[in-house]
Design a protein around this motif. Structure first.
Motif, short mmCIF file in Angstrom:
data_model
loop_
_atom_site.label_atom_id
_atom_site.label_comp_id
_atom_site.label_asym_id
_atom_site.label_seq_id
_atom_site.Cartn_x
_atom_site.Cartn_y
_atom_site.Cartn_z
N ASP A 118 4.79 2.30 15.76
CA ASP A 118 4.41 2.62 14.37
C ASP A 118 3.54 3.87 14.28
N MET A 119 3.21 4.47 15.43
CA MET A 119 2.19 5.52 15.44
C MET A 119 2.73 6.85 15.95
N ALA A 120 3.90 7.23 15.45
CA ALA A 120 4.43 8.55 15.78
C ALA A 120 3.51 9.62 15.20
N GLU A 121 3.48 10.75 15.84
CA GLU A 121 2.59 11.83 15.41
C GLU A 121 2.94 12.28 14.00
N GLY A 122 1.89 12.45 13.18
CA GLY A 122 2.09 12.88 11.81
C GLY A 122 0.84 13.52 11.24
N VAL B 269 -1.31 11.73 8.72
CA VAL B 269 -2.21 10.77 8.08
C VAL B 269 -3.29 10.33 9.07
N ASN B 270 -4.55 10.37 8.65
CA ASN B 270 -5.65 9.96 9.51
C ASN B 270 -5.52 8.48 9.87
N VAL C 254 -11.68 9.16 13.14
CA VAL C 254 -10.26 9.50 13.21
C VAL C 254 -9.82 9.53 14.67
N ARG C 255 -8.98 8.58 15.05
CA ARG C 255 -8.51 8.50 16.43
C ARG C 255 -7.29 9.37 16.67
N GLN C 256 -6.44 9.48 15.64
CA GLN C 256 -5.25 10.31 15.75
C GLN C 256 -4.64 10.46 14.36
N HIS C 257 -3.56 11.25 14.28
CA HIS C 257 -2.84 11.45 13.03
C HIS C 257 -1.43 10.88 13.21
N ILE C 258 -1.00 10.06 12.25
CA ILE C 258 0.26 9.35 12.42
C ILE C 258 1.19 9.57 11.22
N ASP C 259 2.46 9.25 11.43
CA ASP C 259 3.50 9.49 10.41
C ASP C 259 3.81 8.18 9.69
N VAL C 260 2.94 7.79 8.76
CA VAL C 260 3.13 6.57 7.94
C VAL C 260 2.59 6.84 6.55
N GLU C 261 2.88 5.92 5.66
CA GLU C 261 2.25 5.97 4.34
C GLU C 261 0.81 5.48 4.47
N PRO C 262 -0.17 6.13 3.83
CA PRO C 262 -1.56 5.68 3.93
C PRO C 262 -1.74 4.26 3.41
N MET C 263 -2.59 3.49 4.09
CA MET C 263 -2.92 2.15 3.63
C MET C 263 -4.02 2.18 2.57
#
Length: 309
Positions: free
Chosen positions: A179-183, A185-186, A197-206
């Motif tokens: 679920d945590m592909a590079e993108g 979103v913080n 912020v641990r990383q940036h991921i390719d998802v819709e923000p929660m």
């Protein structure tokens, strides 16, 4: 590549500050083994017959705060157990700061009883410098907040408020690696740095911005203001203002009081959601008994560098 390959190593002066004349404004600094304030503990008079080390040199503490490494921006003298590193090749300020960071990450190998006198020269350093070092600005941070009067703090008159009566609480969500592909979103994790912020991921923000995140696990009690849409791990609680208006200045005031509760918890004693709701913090109080939001906002705005938030 070792430290000795990149730098000439020279023993510091070994002066005692009590024997040197300190003055309020001087062109010469005095560097000690502290890990604070770039290693500088005083400004001193120039010593007759002894030239200060040149600005641009790196100082490394061999004892005390072992391997505290700093680039000195003014000429300086040193206390005992300080090594002065002078580059063998031309280096920019950014490159020197990078090597200071590389030296400091070796500090875990040492302790107050194990100094770096004999081993500093053999510490391994990267042979190439990453591009981000050259792309990062080294200009000093400036602020327009100078000579502003800061409101006084009379903590004895503050009120006590539970976090549960101030905030609506939400929990983050556990995500798998898939679920945590590079993108872009913080993703907020239970860490103590980088605003969580641990990383940036390719998802819709929660979650939407203008809220506070608090770690209940990991680096327990670390709290941060989130100003961008984000996702959060299930080790993080998200606090949203309930019936009042939060802004970044008020948030920074409250975060300080939240973090003052960290000592009560640890990795083995989690700050669970229910415990966090029941936790009481002290805040400035209005005449009606409610938190004095305007005072908190004014206090933070009056501080130097608050305009850089």
């Amino acid at each position: 590549m070792r430290v000795r390959d990149l730098f000439e190593l020279r023993q510091g002066n070994g002066f005692e500050l009590m024997h040197i004349g300190t003055i309020e404004k001087s062109d010469v600094n005095f560097v000690s083994r502290t890990s604070q304030n770039n290693g500088v503990v005083a400004q001193v008079e120039k010593i007759e017959g002894t030239e200060p080390f040149k600005a641009g040199s790196i100082t490394v503490a061999l004892g005390g705060s072992v391997l505290s490494a700093f680039v000195q921006l003014k000429p300086f003298y040193t206390a005992f157990h300080i090594m002065v590193l002078e580059p063998k090749i031309e280096m920019t300020l950014a490159e020197k700061l990078y090597y200071c960071m590389c030296i400091r990450v070796n500090a875990y190998r040492y302790s107050y009883g194990r100094q770096a006198n004999k081993t500093l020269k053999d510490i391994i350093l990267p042979s190439t410098i990453p591009q981000w070092v050259h792309d990062t600005s080294t200009n000093p941070i400036t602020t327009a907040q100078v000579n502003m009067k800061t409101p006084s703090l009379d903590i004895d008159k503050w009120g006590e408020y539970s976090l549960g009566e101030l905030f609506r609480f939400h929990k983050g969500k556990r995500l798998t690696k898939e679920d945590m592909a590079e993108g872009s979103v913080n993703f907020i994790g239970a860490i103590s740095e980088n605003n969580g912020v641990r990383q940036h991921i390719d998802v819709e923000p929660m979650f939407q911005p203008n809220c506070i995140t608090v770690n209940y696990n990991g680096s327990v009690g670390e709290a941060f203001y989130q100003h961008e849409p984000f996702c959060a791990s299930d080790d993080v609680n998200v606090l949203c203002a309930d019936g009042w208006e939060l802004n970044k200045h008020i948030a920074m005031f409250i975060i300080t009081t939240i973090k003052a509760n960290r000592y009560k918890f640890s990795y083995g004693r989690k700050w669970t959601l229910e415990k966090m709701k029941e936790s009481v913090i002290k805040l400035p109080k209005s005449t009606d008994g409610c938190p004095n939001w305007a005072y908190m906002d004014e206090y933070i705005k009056s501080l130097p560098y608050s305009d850089r938030m």
